[in-house]
Design an enzyme around this catalytic site. Sequence first.
Site, mmCIF file in Angstrom:
data_model
loop_
_atom_site.group_PDB
_atom_site.id
_atom_site.type_symbol
_atom_site.label_atom_id
_atom_site.label_comp_id
_atom_site.label_asym_id
_atom_site.label_seq_id
_atom_site.Cartn_x
_atom_site.Cartn_y
_atom_site.Cartn_z
ATOM 1 N N SER A 4 10.124 4.771 8.960
ATOM 2 C CA SER A 4 9.506 5.917 9.647
ATOM 3 C C SER A 4 8.622 6.736 8.711
ATOM 4 C CB SER A 4 10.565 6.777 10.325
ATOM 5 O OG SER A 4 11.298 7.523 9.396
ATOM 6 N N TYR A 20 16.726 -1.892 -0.115
ATOM 7 C CA TYR A 20 16.652 -2.590 1.173
ATOM 8 C C TYR A 20 15.266 -2.395 1.749
ATOM 9 C CZ TYR A 20 16.726 1.933 3.468
ATOM 10 O OH TYR A 20 16.386 3.189 3.873
ATOM 11 N N GLU A 22 5.371 40.063 4.215
ATOM 12 C CA GLU A 22 4.629 40.376 2.975
ATOM 13 C C GLU A 22 3.149 40.026 3.100
ATOM 14 O OE1 GLU A 22 6.445 39.853 -1.011
ATOM 15 O OE2 GLU A 22 8.039 38.807 0.076
ATOM 16 N N THR A 63 15.907 2.349 8.869
ATOM 17 C CA THR A 63 17.045 1.772 8.145
ATOM 18 C C THR A 63 18.064 1.182 9.102
ATOM 19 O OG1 THR A 63 16.724 3.289 6.329
ATOM 20 C CG2 THR A 63 18.920 2.368 6.547
ATOM 21 N N LYS A 116 16.556 16.690 8.160
ATOM 22 C CA LYS A 116 17.282 15.846 7.202
ATOM 23 C C LYS A 116 17.499 16.650 5.916
ATOM 24 C CE LYS A 116 17.058 11.225 5.100
ATOM 25 N NZ LYS A 116 16.329 9.933 5.033
ATOM 26 N N THR A 128 15.317 7.648 9.655
ATOM 27 C CA THR A 128 15.746 9.045 9.493
ATOM 28 C C THR A 128 14.676 9.920 8.830
ATOM 29 O OG1 THR A 128 16.789 8.564 7.358
ATOM 30 C CG2 THR A 128 18.203 8.460 9.313
ATOM 31 N N ASP A 129 13.735 9.298 8.092
ATOM 32 C CA ASP A 129 12.801 10.106 7.294
ATOM 33 C C ASP A 129 11.968 11.068 8.147
ATOM 34 O OD1 ASP A 129 13.717 8.780 5.070
ATOM 35 O OD2 ASP A 129 11.876 7.644 4.695
HETATM 36 N N1 ASP Z 1 12.882 5.144 5.147
HETATM 37 C C1 ASP Z 1 13.784 4.966 6.250
HETATM 38 C C2 ASP Z 1 13.043 5.365 7.505
HETATM 39 O O1 ASP Z 1 12.881 6.518 7.768
HETATM 40 C C3 ASP Z 1 15.004 5.776 6.064
HETATM 41 C C4 ASP Z 1 16.034 5.700 7.162
HETATM 42 O O2 ASP Z 1 15.800 5.227 8.250
HETATM 43 O O3 ASP Z 1 17.159 6.188 6.917
HETATM 44 O O4 ASP Z 1 12.619 4.497 8.214
#
Ligand code: ASP
Length: 354
Positions: free
Chosen positions: A84, A51, A311, A38, A190, A117-118
Site C-alpha cells: 500500500s 518479505y 499561534e 502484507t 498506524k 497497513t501503511d
Molecule cells: N508495506 C505493507 C503495505 O502497506 C505493510 C503492511 O501491509 O502491513 O502494503
Amino acid sequence: MGAHFRVMACMAVLAVCAVAQAGETMKPRIVILATGGTIAGAAAGGTQAAYRSGQLGVAGLIEAVPQLQELADIRGEQVANIGSQDMSDAVWLQLAGRVNALLSSSDVDGVVITHGTDTIEETAYFLNLVIKSRKPVVMTAAMRPATALSADGPLNVFNAVAVAADPEAAGRGVLVVINDDIHGARGMTKTSTTDVQTFVSAERGLMGATLYGDNRYFRHPYRLHTVDSSLSVAGLESLPRVDVIYISAGFSADLIDAAVANGARGIVTAGVGNGNMNARALDAVARAIAQGVVVVRSTRVTSGTVGRKVEIDDDALGTVASGELNPAQARVLLKLVLAETSNPALVQQYFDTY
Ligand code: ASP
C-alpha cells in the site's frame, strides 16, 4: 411403512431441505476486494522479517479461512496486488467505483477490502467520503505476512467478514477491522512499524470491538460520511496534486516553493505542535497562497487538534486548520475538496464538517 407414512416422511425431508436451502440463501452476500499488502505477503520462511507484499491472490486469502462460509456467501475480486506504499489516486478511484457499483446491486450486502497497513488510513477515509451506500464497507489488513508464524491475516479477514455481514455495522461509514478492534475510518492511524497492535483511534476512540465474530459497537461516526457526504468521485478521472510537507526546527522553506513550482494545488503542513512552523515557512506559505494554492495546517504530533488562530493568524494568512485530521487524512480530504472549491474559508467549512 405404509404408503401414507412414506409420503409424509418424504414431505418432511423436503421441508427440512427447503428450510436448509432458505437458510443458505439468507446468508449475507459479501464481496472481498483484494488490493495486496502484507496480508497477501510472503516471506522465505515463517520467522523472517523480510518479505514481499501482494504475493497471494484473493482466492488464496479466502481459501485460508474456510470458516468464512459459515458467516456469509463469499466471492472475491482482485482490484490490485500492491504494497500500500504504492497506493495511488488511480487505484482509489477504481476501488471507489467498484465498491459503489457492487453496493448498488441488490445481491450484495457488504464489501470487505483487504489492504496494506501503511496507507489503509488514507484509503479508508477516502472511501468514507465517496461511497454512496449505507451497507457495510469493512477494510482489513495484517502486520505479518501470510507465511509468518502466527500470521494475523486470517483472523482479521474472518472478523472483517463478520462485521460486514452484521446489519448493525450499516450506517457507520467505512470501518477498519484489525486485531479485534473496529475503527471508524476518520481519525484512525498506524502507530507502530511492526507491532501487531499498531492502529489507534486516539481522539474519539474505537467504533467497536469484535471477538471471533462477536461484534460490539460503542459509537456512531460524528462527522459526515458516505450517503451524507456531498463529496463524490462521479465524473472524476484524476485528483489534484496535494503534497504533505514535514516541518522541523530549522525547516528549509524552499520545499514549500518547490511543491508549488511542481504543480501542487494544495499543501498540507505536518507542523510542529499546534500546526506551527518557523517564520521562513510562514513566508513561503503566504507566497503559495498568493498563487492560489490551498494550505492546510496539520501537525506531526500524534494526537490533539490543530485549531484556528492559536499561534498563527489563519484569517490574516489564509490558511485552513486541519482540526483532528492528521496530515495523511487531511491530504485525502483536501484532494476531494479541491474538486469543489479553492476558497480557504469554504475549505475550512469542509474540514469542520467531514
Ligand atoms: N508495506 C505493507 C503495505 O502497506 C505493510 C503492511 O501491509 O502491513 O502494503
